[in-house]
Design a protein around this motif. Structure first.
Motif, PDB file in Angstrom:
ATOM      1  N   ILE A  83      -4.255 -16.720 -47.350  1.00  0.00           N
ATOM      2  CA  ILE A  83      -4.508 -17.757 -45.951  1.00  0.00           C
ATOM      3  C   ILE A  83      -3.896 -19.238 -46.686  1.00  0.00           C
ATOM      4  O   ILE A  83      -2.928 -18.857 -46.935  1.00  0.00           O
ATOM      5  CB  ILE A  83      -6.047 -18.433 -46.665  1.00  0.00           C
ATOM      6  CG1 ILE A  83      -6.114 -19.123 -47.866  1.00  0.00           C
ATOM      7  CG2 ILE A  83      -7.215 -17.277 -46.588  1.00  0.00           C
ATOM      8  CD1 ILE A  83      -7.536 -20.259 -47.157  1.00  0.00           C
ATOM      9  N   GLY A  85      -2.331 -22.859 -44.013  1.00  0.00           N
ATOM     10  CA  GLY A  85      -2.091 -23.247 -42.626  1.00  0.00           C
ATOM     11  C   GLY A  85      -1.623 -24.509 -43.557  1.00  0.00           C
ATOM     12  O   GLY A  85      -1.566 -25.174 -44.365  1.00  0.00           O
ATOM     13  N   GLU A 103      -8.863 -24.423 -40.283  1.00  0.00           N
ATOM     14  CA  GLU A 103      -9.034 -23.111 -40.203  1.00  0.00           C
ATOM     15  C   GLU A 103      -8.579 -22.184 -39.968  1.00  0.00           C
ATOM     16  O   GLU A 103      -7.050 -22.363 -39.523  1.00  0.00           O
ATOM     17  CB  GLU A 103      -9.984 -22.800 -38.713  1.00  0.00           C
ATOM     18  CG  GLU A 103      -8.745 -23.823 -38.074  1.00  0.00           C
ATOM     19  CD  GLU A 103     -10.281 -24.237 -36.530  1.00  0.00           C
ATOM     20  OE1 GLU A 103     -11.363 -24.298 -36.038  1.00  0.00           O
ATOM     21  OE2 GLU A 103      -9.850 -24.113 -35.504  1.00  0.00           O
ATOM     22  N   GLY A 104      -8.408 -20.782 -40.036  1.00  0.00           N
ATOM     23  CA  GLY A 104      -7.239 -19.729 -39.641  1.00  0.00           C
ATOM     24  C   GLY A 104      -7.796 -18.344 -39.589  1.00  0.00           C
ATOM     25  O   GLY A 104      -8.353 -18.433 -39.523  1.00  0.00           O
ATOM     26  N   GLU A 117     -11.262 -14.522 -40.591  1.00  0.00           N
ATOM     27  CA  GLU A 117     -11.001 -15.765 -40.048  1.00  0.00           C
ATOM     28  C   GLU A 117     -11.843 -16.397 -41.082  1.00  0.00           C
ATOM     29  O   GLU A 117     -13.040 -16.203 -41.816  1.00  0.00           O
ATOM     30  CB  GLU A 117     -12.199 -16.348 -38.473  1.00  0.00           C
ATOM     31  CG  GLU A 117     -11.621 -14.964 -37.252  1.00  0.00           C
ATOM     32  CD  GLU A 117     -12.186 -15.417 -36.169  1.00  0.00           C
ATOM     33  OE1 GLU A 117     -13.028 -16.346 -36.250  1.00  0.00           O
ATOM     34  OE2 GLU A 117     -11.962 -15.285 -34.895  1.00  0.00           O
TER      35      GLU A 117
END
Length: 126
Positions: A83, A85, A103-104, A117
């Protein structure tokens, strides 16, 4: 425009022969920096979910800012995901400090290639 940055570099020689450096920024344009812890659980997809935890990249204190983040998820169903971002802007806390939303979507991985997600909010600044 040049922005003065100070900090230190840690040198590492791992037992597997890999050489690396980590940069720790302690001051950005005359202001101290801070980081945030973050953790959470991904969505349930393809019969499983993953946990993740990490610390954001540093950002200047006392000004509006965002943080970069990245982490590798837990090993579940024989694989992990990455993850990474950028958080949203700082949201003040009533008792002082602030947090950020993030979020991502994870990287693609697994015997059946898929993503998960994730979303959450960081802890207070450290």
């Amino acid at each position: 425009m040049d922005i003065p940055v100070s900090g230190f570099v840690v040198h590492s020689d791992d037992s597997d022969g890999h050489h690396s450096h980590k940069l720790y920024i302690t001051n950005w344009n005359g202001k101290p920096v801070h980081v945030h812890p973050f953790s959470g659980v991904t969505t349930f997809d393809v019969g499983h979910r993953h946990q993740y935890a990490g610390t954001t990249a540093p950002a200047p204190s006392g000004v509006q800012h965002i943080h970069q983040y990245q982490a590798v998820t837990s090993l579940d169903d024989g694989h992990t995901h990455l993850i990474r971002g950028t958080t949203g802007p700082a949201i003040p806390l009533p008792e002082g400090g602030h947090y950020h939303y993030f979020e991502g979507v994870t990287s693609v991985s697994g015997a059946t290639p898929h993503v998960h997600e994730y979303a959450g909010r960081t802890g207070n600044e450290m």
